[in-house]
Write a protein that holds these residues in place. Sequence first.
Motif, PDB file in Angstrom:
ATOM      1  N   ALA A 146       0.865  -1.180   0.000  1.00 58.07           N
ATOM      2  CA  ALA A 146       0.000   0.000   0.000  1.00 58.07           C
ATOM      3  C   ALA A 146       0.902   1.231   0.000  1.00 58.07           C
ATOM      4  CB  ALA A 146      -0.906  -0.008   1.225  1.00 58.07           C
ATOM      5  N   ALA A 147       0.752   2.043  -1.021  1.00 56.49           N
ATOM      6  CA  ALA A 147       1.619   3.208  -1.179  1.00 56.49           C
ATOM      7  C   ALA A 147       1.305   4.287  -0.154  1.00 56.49           C
ATOM      8  CB  ALA A 147       1.463   3.778  -2.592  1.00 56.49           C
ATOM      9  N   ALA A 148       2.331   5.038   0.184  1.00 60.53           N
ATOM     10  CA  ALA A 148       2.131   6.235   0.999  1.00 60.53           C
ATOM     11  C   ALA A 148       1.256   7.197   0.200  1.00 60.53           C
ATOM     12  CB  ALA A 148       3.485   6.862   1.323  1.00 60.53           C
ATOM     13  N   ASP A 149       0.584   8.099   0.886  1.00 59.96           N
ATOM     14  CA  ASP A 149      -0.328   9.036   0.219  1.00 59.96           C
ATOM     15  C   ASP A 149       0.319   9.691  -0.994  1.00 59.96           C
ATOM     16  OD1 ASP A 149      -2.390   8.527   1.961  1.00 59.96           O
ATOM     17  OD2 ASP A 149      -1.928  10.217   3.279  1.00 59.96           O
ATOM     18  N   GLY A 150      -0.358   9.542  -2.146  1.00 62.50           N
ATOM     19  CA  GLY A 150       0.108  10.171  -3.375  1.00 62.50           C
ATOM     20  C   GLY A 150       1.286   9.499  -4.046  1.00 62.50           C
ATOM     21  N   GLN A 210       4.602   6.058  -8.155  1.00 64.20           N
ATOM     22  CA  GLN A 210       6.024   5.823  -7.881  1.00 64.20           C
ATOM     23  C   GLN A 210       6.260   4.399  -7.376  1.00 64.20           C
ATOM     24  OE1 GLN A 210       4.278   8.449  -6.752  1.00 64.20           O
ATOM     25  NE2 GLN A 210       5.423  10.329  -7.171  1.00 64.20           N
ATOM     26  N   LEU A 211       5.329   3.898  -6.550  1.00 65.93           N
ATOM     27  CA  LEU A 211       5.472   2.533  -6.050  1.00 65.93           C
ATOM     28  C   LEU A 211       5.342   1.536  -7.192  1.00 65.93           C
ATOM     29  CD1 LEU A 211       5.804   0.529  -3.746  1.00 65.93           C
ATOM     30  CD2 LEU A 211       3.321   0.657  -3.376  1.00 65.93           C
ATOM     31  N   LEU A 212       4.383   1.745  -8.082  1.00 67.09           N
ATOM     32  CA  LEU A 212       4.234   0.857  -9.236  1.00 67.09           C
ATOM     33  C   LEU A 212       5.491   0.893 -10.104  1.00 67.09           C
ATOM     34  CD1 LEU A 212       2.628  -1.029 -11.076  1.00 67.09           C
ATOM     35  CD2 LEU A 212       1.597   1.022 -12.114  1.00 67.09           C
ATOM     36  N   ASP A 252       9.697   5.355   2.351  1.00 69.91           N
ATOM     37  CA  ASP A 252       8.905   6.546   2.045  1.00 69.91           C
ATOM     38  C   ASP A 252       7.849   6.282   0.974  1.00 69.91           C
ATOM     39  OD1 ASP A 252      10.949   6.264   0.101  1.00 69.91           O
ATOM     40  OD2 ASP A 252      10.921   8.407  -0.342  1.00 69.91           O
ATOM     41  N   LEU A 253       7.888   5.104   0.327  1.00 68.44           N
ATOM     42  CA  LEU A 253       6.903   4.780  -0.711  1.00 68.44           C
ATOM     43  C   LEU A 253       5.689   4.025  -0.172  1.00 68.44           C
ATOM     44  CD1 LEU A 253       9.023   3.681  -3.806  1.00 68.44           C
ATOM     45  CD2 LEU A 253       7.833   5.852  -3.424  1.00 68.44           C
ATOM     46  N   VAL A 254       5.784   3.489   1.054  1.00 67.16           N
ATOM     47  CA  VAL A 254       4.700   2.654   1.574  1.00 67.16           C
ATOM     48  C   VAL A 254       4.166   3.175   2.896  1.00 67.16           C
ATOM     49  CG1 VAL A 254       5.417   0.546   0.383  1.00 67.16           C
ATOM     50  CG2 VAL A 254       6.363   1.075   2.620  1.00 67.16           C
TER      51      VAL A 254
END
Length: 86
Positions: free
Chosen positions: A10-14, A18-20, A68-70
């Motif tokens: 689950a990505a951090a907000d917004g 970037q996570l994908l 920082d991405l999750v």
Amino acid sequence: MTVTLMWEAAAADGSGDQLLEWAREQHLDGSPERVEYLTAPGDRVLVLSWWDAPYGAKLPELPDPPGDLVRRQVHRWRFVSVSVKP
């Protein structure tokens, strides 16, 4: 036997895009039969990889993404295919 590895974050907000992108840039050693990338509401990213291997085989998995991405710990599961319908 086909073993499917599931990786879900689950990505951090917004940070869903970037996570994908980060997940798609990762290299899995070996030769998976197939790798599929999916997204879901809530900026969730799911990666499924299929392997011709026994259930307990040591298989390469995606690492944990940068913190920082999750927004929570990555979830990982392993499944065995029992049936496929077209």
